[in-house]
Write a protein that holds these residues in place. Structure first.
Motif, PDB file in Angstrom:
ATOM      1  N   HIS A   1       0.822  -1.209   0.000  1.00  0.00           N
ATOM      2  CA  HIS A   1       0.000   0.000   0.000  1.00  0.00           C
ATOM      3  C   HIS A   1       0.859   1.264   0.000  1.00  0.00           C
ATOM      4  CE1 HIS A   1      -2.941  -2.971   1.336  1.00  0.00           C
ATOM      5  NE2 HIS A   1      -3.874  -2.121   0.944  1.00  0.00           N
ATOM      6  N   PHE A   2       2.116   1.131   0.433  1.00  0.00           N
ATOM      7  CA  PHE A   2       2.981   2.295   0.574  1.00  0.00           C
ATOM      8  C   PHE A   2       4.182   2.269  -0.380  1.00  0.00           C
ATOM      9  CE2 PHE A   2       1.385   0.978   4.859  1.00  0.00           C
ATOM     10  CZ  PHE A   2       0.272   1.799   4.833  1.00  0.00           C
ATOM     11  N   THR A   3       4.431   1.149  -1.007  1.00  0.00           N
ATOM     12  CA  THR A   3       5.526   1.058  -1.979  1.00  0.00           C
ATOM     13  C   THR A   3       4.926   1.021  -3.381  1.00  0.00           C
ATOM     14  OG1 THR A   3       5.544  -1.344  -1.609  1.00  0.00           O
ATOM     15  CG2 THR A   3       7.188  -0.034  -0.444  1.00  0.00           C
ATOM     16  N   ASN A   4       4.330   2.118  -3.747  1.00  0.00           N
ATOM     17  CA  ASN A   4       3.739   2.238  -5.086  1.00  0.00           C
ATOM     18  C   ASN A   4       3.745   3.714  -5.493  1.00  0.00           C
ATOM     19  OD1 ASN A   4       0.873   3.493  -4.587  1.00  0.00           O
ATOM     20  ND2 ASN A   4       1.067   1.889  -3.038  1.00  0.00           N
ATOM     21  N   ALA A   5       3.596   3.947  -6.779  1.00  0.00           N
ATOM     22  CA  ALA A   5       3.708   5.306  -7.318  1.00  0.00           C
ATOM     23  C   ALA A   5       2.611   6.228  -6.813  1.00  0.00           C
ATOM     24  CB  ALA A   5       3.697   5.250  -8.844  1.00  0.00           C
ATOM     25  N   ASP A   6       1.386   5.736  -6.671  1.00  0.00           N
ATOM     26  CA  ASP A   6       0.274   6.591  -6.252  1.00  0.00           C
ATOM     27  C   ASP A   6       0.515   7.170  -4.863  1.00  0.00           C
ATOM     28  OD1 ASP A   6      -1.068   6.143  -8.618  1.00  0.00           O
ATOM     29  OD2 ASP A   6      -2.271   4.491  -7.822  1.00  0.00           O
ATOM     30  N   TYR A   7       0.957   6.333  -3.946  1.00  0.00           N
ATOM     31  CA  TYR A   7       1.221   6.785  -2.578  1.00  0.00           C
ATOM     32  C   TYR A   7       2.362   7.794  -2.547  1.00  0.00           C
ATOM     33  CZ  TYR A   7       3.040   6.574   2.206  1.00  0.00           C
ATOM     34  OH  TYR A   7       3.516   6.903   3.454  1.00  0.00           O
ATOM     35  N   LEU A   8       3.467   7.463  -3.188  1.00  0.00           N
ATOM     36  CA  LEU A   8       4.636   8.346  -3.167  1.00  0.00           C
ATOM     37  C   LEU A   8       4.356   9.671  -3.867  1.00  0.00           C
ATOM     38  CD1 LEU A   8       7.423   5.704  -3.891  1.00  0.00           C
ATOM     39  CD2 LEU A   8       6.832   6.736  -1.689  1.00  0.00           C
ATOM     40  N   ASN A   9       3.622   9.632  -4.962  1.00  0.00           N
ATOM     41  CA  ASN A   9       3.293  10.872  -5.669  1.00  0.00           C
ATOM     42  C   ASN A   9       2.388  11.769  -4.838  1.00  0.00           C
ATOM     43  OD1 ASN A   9       4.792  10.115  -7.888  1.00  0.00           O
ATOM     44  ND2 ASN A   9       3.054   9.294  -9.021  1.00  0.00           N
ATOM     45  N   LEU A  10       1.464  11.157  -4.097  1.00  0.00           N
ATOM     46  CA  LEU A  10       0.574  11.940  -3.244  1.00  0.00           C
ATOM     47  C   LEU A  10       1.378  12.709  -2.196  1.00  0.00           C
ATOM     48  CD1 LEU A  10      -2.245  12.732  -2.187  1.00  0.00           C
ATOM     49  CD2 LEU A  10      -2.232  10.613  -0.844  1.00  0.00           C
ATOM     50  N   LEU A  11       2.319  12.039  -1.545  1.00  0.00           N
ATOM     51  CA  LEU A  11       3.116  12.714  -0.521  1.00  0.00           C
ATOM     52  C   LEU A  11       4.061  13.749  -1.123  1.00  0.00           C
ATOM     53  CD1 LEU A  11       3.967   9.874   2.018  1.00  0.00           C
ATOM     54  CD2 LEU A  11       1.977  11.377   1.886  1.00  0.00           C
ATOM     55  N   THR A  12       4.605  13.453  -2.279  1.00  0.00           N
ATOM     56  CA  THR A  12       5.480  14.420  -2.954  1.00  0.00           C
ATOM     57  C   THR A  12       4.720  15.693  -3.297  1.00  0.00           C
ATOM     58  OG1 THR A  12       6.859  12.659  -3.892  1.00  0.00           O
ATOM     59  CG2 THR A  12       6.935  14.816  -4.985  1.00  0.00           C
ATOM     60  N   THR A  13       3.480  15.539  -3.747  1.00  0.00           N
ATOM     61  CA  THR A  13       2.645  16.689  -4.085  1.00  0.00           C
ATOM     62  C   THR A  13       2.435  17.598  -2.887  1.00  0.00           C
ATOM     63  OG1 THR A  13       1.490  15.426  -5.800  1.00  0.00           O
ATOM     64  CG2 THR A  13       0.375  17.387  -4.951  1.00  0.00           C
ATOM     65  N   HIS A  14       2.392  17.000  -1.690  1.00  0.00           N
ATOM     66  CA  HIS A  14       2.171  17.787  -0.470  1.00  0.00           C
ATOM     67  C   HIS A  14       3.479  18.102   0.256  1.00  0.00           C
ATOM     68  CE1 HIS A  14      -2.272  17.662  -0.307  1.00  0.00           C
ATOM     69  NE2 HIS A  14      -2.144  16.529  -0.960  1.00  0.00           N
ATOM     70  N   ASP A  15       4.611  17.866  -0.399  1.00  0.00           N
ATOM     71  CA  ASP A  15       5.934  18.171   0.179  1.00  0.00           C
ATOM     72  C   ASP A  15       6.169  17.451   1.505  1.00  0.00           C
ATOM     73  OD1 ASP A  15       6.689  19.923  -1.910  1.00  0.00           O
ATOM     74  OD2 ASP A  15       5.496  21.533  -1.003  1.00  0.00           O
ATOM     75  N   VAL A  16       5.727  16.210   1.580  1.00  0.00           N
ATOM     76  CA  VAL A  16       5.922  15.391   2.778  1.00  0.00           C
ATOM     77  C   VAL A  16       7.063  14.411   2.524  1.00  0.00           C
ATOM     78  CG1 VAL A  16       4.873  13.719   4.345  1.00  0.00           C
ATOM     79  CG2 VAL A  16       3.484  15.574   3.386  1.00  0.00           C
ATOM     80  N   LYS A  17       8.009  14.351   3.446  1.00  0.00           N
ATOM     81  CA  LYS A  17       9.115  13.398   3.334  1.00  0.00           C
ATOM     82  C   LYS A  17       8.602  11.991   3.656  1.00  0.00           C
ATOM     83  CE  LYS A  17      12.648  16.764   4.716  1.00  0.00           C
ATOM     84  NZ  LYS A  17      13.677  17.103   5.736  1.00  0.00           N
ATOM     85  N   VAL A  18       9.142  11.009   2.957  1.00  0.00           N
ATOM     86  CA  VAL A  18       8.689   9.624   3.112  1.00  0.00           C
ATOM     87  C   VAL A  18       9.728   8.819   3.876  1.00  0.00           C
ATOM     88  CG1 VAL A  18       7.969   7.522   1.928  1.00  0.00           C
ATOM     89  CG2 VAL A  18       7.414   9.772   0.953  1.00  0.00           C
TER      90      VAL A  18
END
Length: 245
Positions: A184-201
């Motif tokens: 659920h967390f190692t996929n493009a949709d999740y990472l792109n969502l956090l990147t859009t909000h400037d959240v570090k992963v």
């Protein structure tokens, strides 16, 4: 796990990398209904895993056999996957490299967490009912221990996780989001969502239950103080109890 809108890798190739037949991807099927015996076994696995979050399927199988359950490793591993408490790492080497592109380092080691919205922790857990089960996704502020948001689902499709995250991020944002290395967390949709909000992963190390200790502690409290003391008739009753808790 298969991304139907991926423009770089075809569905056929993704199926090959994940070690599944592509007919399973194209065919839309209802979630598999487990037998009453398997549901009882899953409830017992949940109890053991809550007490021993470092148990893999081998140790889980041994413990269940000690308790008199006539199970083998293959059955236990499959049920743990259904429950979402065993991270599924793809098998072939090429598939591992494909999965690895979504892995991010653990950013919290040695970090002093001293303010709200500095770090949010997220995770999914199995919740049992009288004759079935559901999955709970939670977002927790690691400083205040506040539950930022939560969502219940009858399946492990990633849509309910993303919907809850979008809702929470629409209200406020953390500096860092920490999760395990689940699909659920190692996929493009999740990472792109956090990147859009400037959240570090940040992601826990593989097999390191302590890396997400605050969220795991909340799950244990929830289960011992609420879930294990009751037998919920249906999702509506469970949802009401979780919201109240």
């Amino acid at each position: 796990m298969v991304e139907r809108d991926n423009q770089e890798i075809t569905i056929k190739r993704q199926a090959e990398l994940l070690g599944i037949h592509r007919s399973n991807v194209y065919r839309q099927r209802e979630p598999r209904q487990e037998t009453p015996e398997n549901v009882r076994l899953m409830h017992e696995i949940d109890t053991l895993y809550t007490k021993h979050p470092y148990f893999g399927y081998r140790r889980m199988t041994s413990k269940l056999q000690e308790q008199g359950w006539p199970v083998n490793r293959k059955r236990v591993r499959r049920l743990m996957r259904v429950m979402g408490i065993e991270v599924i790492y793809p098998g072939p080497n090429l598939s591992k490299r494909y999965h690895a592109q979504y892995i991010r380092p653990y950013l919290l080691r040695g970090l002093s967490i001293d303010r709200p919205n500095q770090v949010w922790g997220i995770d999914i857990t199995y919740l049992r009912m009288g004759k079935g089960f559901m999955y709970l996704f939670v977002i927790i502020d690691w400083y205040s221990r506040k539950i930022i948001d939560h969502e219940l689902s009858s399946t492990l499709e990633k849509a309910f996780v993303l919907a809850c995250l979008k809702r929470a991020l629409g209200r406020c944002q953390p500096e860092i989001m920490n999760s395990d290395q689940g699909s659920h967390f190692t996929n493009a949709d999740y990472l792109n969502l956090l990147t859009t909000h400037d959240v570090k992963v940040s992601m826990d190390g593989k097999g390191r239950a302590r890396d997400n200790s605050r969220t795991e502690r909340f799950f244990r409290s929830l289960k011992y103080e609420e879930i294990y003391l009751n037998e919920y008739e249906n999702p509506r009753v469970l949802r009401r109890a979780i919201t109240a808790y």
